[in-house]
Design an enzyme around this catalytic site. Structure first.
Site, mmCIF file in Angstrom:
data_model
loop_
_atom_site.group_PDB
_atom_site.id
_atom_site.type_symbol
_atom_site.label_atom_id
_atom_site.label_comp_id
_atom_site.label_asym_id
_atom_site.label_seq_id
_atom_site.Cartn_x
_atom_site.Cartn_y
_atom_site.Cartn_z
ATOM 1 N N ARG A 1 -16.271 18.791 -54.159
ATOM 2 C CA ARG A 1 -15.600 17.657 -53.172
ATOM 3 C C ARG A 1 -14.127 17.393 -53.098
ATOM 4 O O ARG A 1 -13.310 18.033 -53.567
ATOM 5 C CB ARG A 1 -15.871 16.453 -54.265
ATOM 6 C CG ARG A 1 -17.430 16.583 -55.201
ATOM 7 C CD ARG A 1 -17.515 15.456 -55.166
ATOM 8 N NE ARG A 1 -18.902 15.063 -55.639
ATOM 9 C CZ ARG A 1 -19.477 13.585 -55.761
ATOM 10 N NH1 ARG A 1 -18.897 12.623 -56.311
ATOM 11 N NH2 ARG A 1 -20.819 13.895 -56.000
ATOM 12 N N PRO B 1 -23.942 19.082 -44.759
ATOM 13 C CA PRO B 1 -24.613 17.944 -44.315
ATOM 14 C C PRO B 1 -23.947 16.617 -45.031
ATOM 15 O O PRO B 1 -23.961 16.643 -45.875
ATOM 16 C CB PRO B 1 -26.052 18.383 -44.681
ATOM 17 C CG PRO B 1 -25.756 20.115 -45.282
ATOM 18 C CD PRO B 1 -24.172 19.984 -44.983
ATOM 19 N N GLU B 2 -24.180 15.791 -44.013
ATOM 20 C CA GLU B 2 -24.079 14.143 -44.381
ATOM 21 C C GLU B 2 -25.268 13.176 -43.935
ATOM 22 O O GLU B 2 -25.859 14.287 -43.169
ATOM 23 C CB GLU B 2 -22.760 13.120 -44.174
ATOM 24 C CG GLU B 2 -21.945 14.247 -43.852
ATOM 25 C CD GLU B 2 -20.116 13.850 -44.702
ATOM 26 O OE1 GLU B 2 -20.361 12.326 -44.605
ATOM 27 O OE2 GLU B 2 -19.121 14.236 -44.485
ATOM 28 N N LYS C 1 -29.652 12.517 -47.911
ATOM 29 C CA LYS C 1 -29.399 13.570 -47.730
ATOM 30 C C LYS C 1 -30.664 14.169 -47.991
ATOM 31 O O LYS C 1 -30.728 15.467 -48.245
ATOM 32 C CB LYS C 1 -28.642 13.805 -48.248
ATOM 33 C CG LYS C 1 -26.554 13.374 -48.014
ATOM 34 C CD LYS C 1 -25.809 14.363 -48.373
ATOM 35 C CE LYS C 1 -24.666 12.941 -48.291
ATOM 36 N NZ LYS C 1 -23.560 13.989 -49.184
#
Length: 274
Positions: free
Chosen positions: A259, A2-3, A51
């Site tokens: 990341r 999700p962004e 978010k």
């Protein structure tokens, strides 16, 4: 993963499914809310903040219910992080999005059932206290509070942080994830490892990030190239070892925990150490 645009889309799906509906049942599968029953509560709206997803509710008036929530306005807050998701189903429809053991909450109404999978930081708080959960966030790239000047100011306040780290820090600007981080920096010709102080045009970088997220708002296929065809939606993200669309150099990838960074070593030269 999700962004900001994905969470924005999710909030709209839940809003269309539940806004104005009176809940006929709820099932929380997290210890802190296991005894919570939202039966009879009305869904006022579903909104996003970076978010974070905020499902705003109205408890039944005192004449219809008992307890400390009577007649009050509350917010069911959830953070999707890397793997959370909400899905809306028609009553009786099979819940097929994720395995059942990942379900954290089920909200039932006459016209729809909302199921939250692998949600994080799930909490029920008075709507007036939402800021205690999201007040630390920077300007929301897709929100009514979007302020590019404030986003630039917050980024510039950490001159020694790498620009990749700074863009992902939701306290600077809310909504950028790994995909947009990589794509924005490629399009700006900036190395992910450049310190913020060495980025020549922070305002341009911020403006591009907002433009890309806004362009993908309302659709589930995220594209930064203008193409929605499979394999053509990104410049560098997800393209390790494939040729750069500009210069043909193999795209590189580096992972650090959750990341991931993709970049072109030629189009995004490393900052000088001299």
């Amino acid at each position: 993963m999700p962004e900001g645009d994905t969470v924005w889309n999710t909030a709209r799906v839940l809003h269309r499914a539940l806004a104005g509906a009176r809940l006929t049942g709820s099932d929380f599968r997290v210890p802190q809310l296991a005894a919570t029953d939202l039966t009879g509560w009305t869904v006022r709206e579903s909104a996003s903040r970076g978010k974070h997803l905020l499902l705003r509710l109205a408890a039944p008036p005192p004449a219809e219910a008992s307890g400390t929530h009577d007649g009050a306005r509350w917010t069911l807050h959830s953070h999707l992080r890397m793997d959370g998701a909400w899905r809306a189903y028609a009553p009786g429809e099979r819940w097929a999005a994720r395995p059942a053991h990942l379900i954290r909450v089920v909200l039932r109404a006459a016209r729809a059932v909302a199921v939250g999978y692998h949600l994080h930081e799930l909490a029920l708080v008075p709507t007036a206290e939402e800021e205690s959960l999201v007040g630390h966030l920077g300007p929301d790239l897709l929100g009514p509070d979007w302020d590019p000047s404030e986003a630039v100011r917050r980024l510039a306040a950490h001159p020694d942080a790498t620009i990749a780290e700074a863009l992902l820090d939701q306290r600077n600007l809310a909504g950028v994830g790994n995909l947009y981080k990589c794509e924005v920096l490629f399009l700006r010709g900036v190395s992910p490892w450049s310190p913020v102080r060495a980025v020549p045009d922070l305002a341009g970088t911020v403006a591009l990030a907002q433009k890309l997220l806004a362009a993908n708002r309302g659709r589930w296929t995220q594209s930064t190239t203008g193409s929605l065809h499979r394999g053509q939606t990104s410049y560098v993200y997800g393209r390790r070892a494939q040729p750069c669309r500009r210069c043909g150099t193999a795209i590189r990838k580096e992972e650090l925990g959750e990341r991931v960074t993709y970049w072109c070593p030629v189009c995004q030269p490393e900052p000088s150490t001299g």
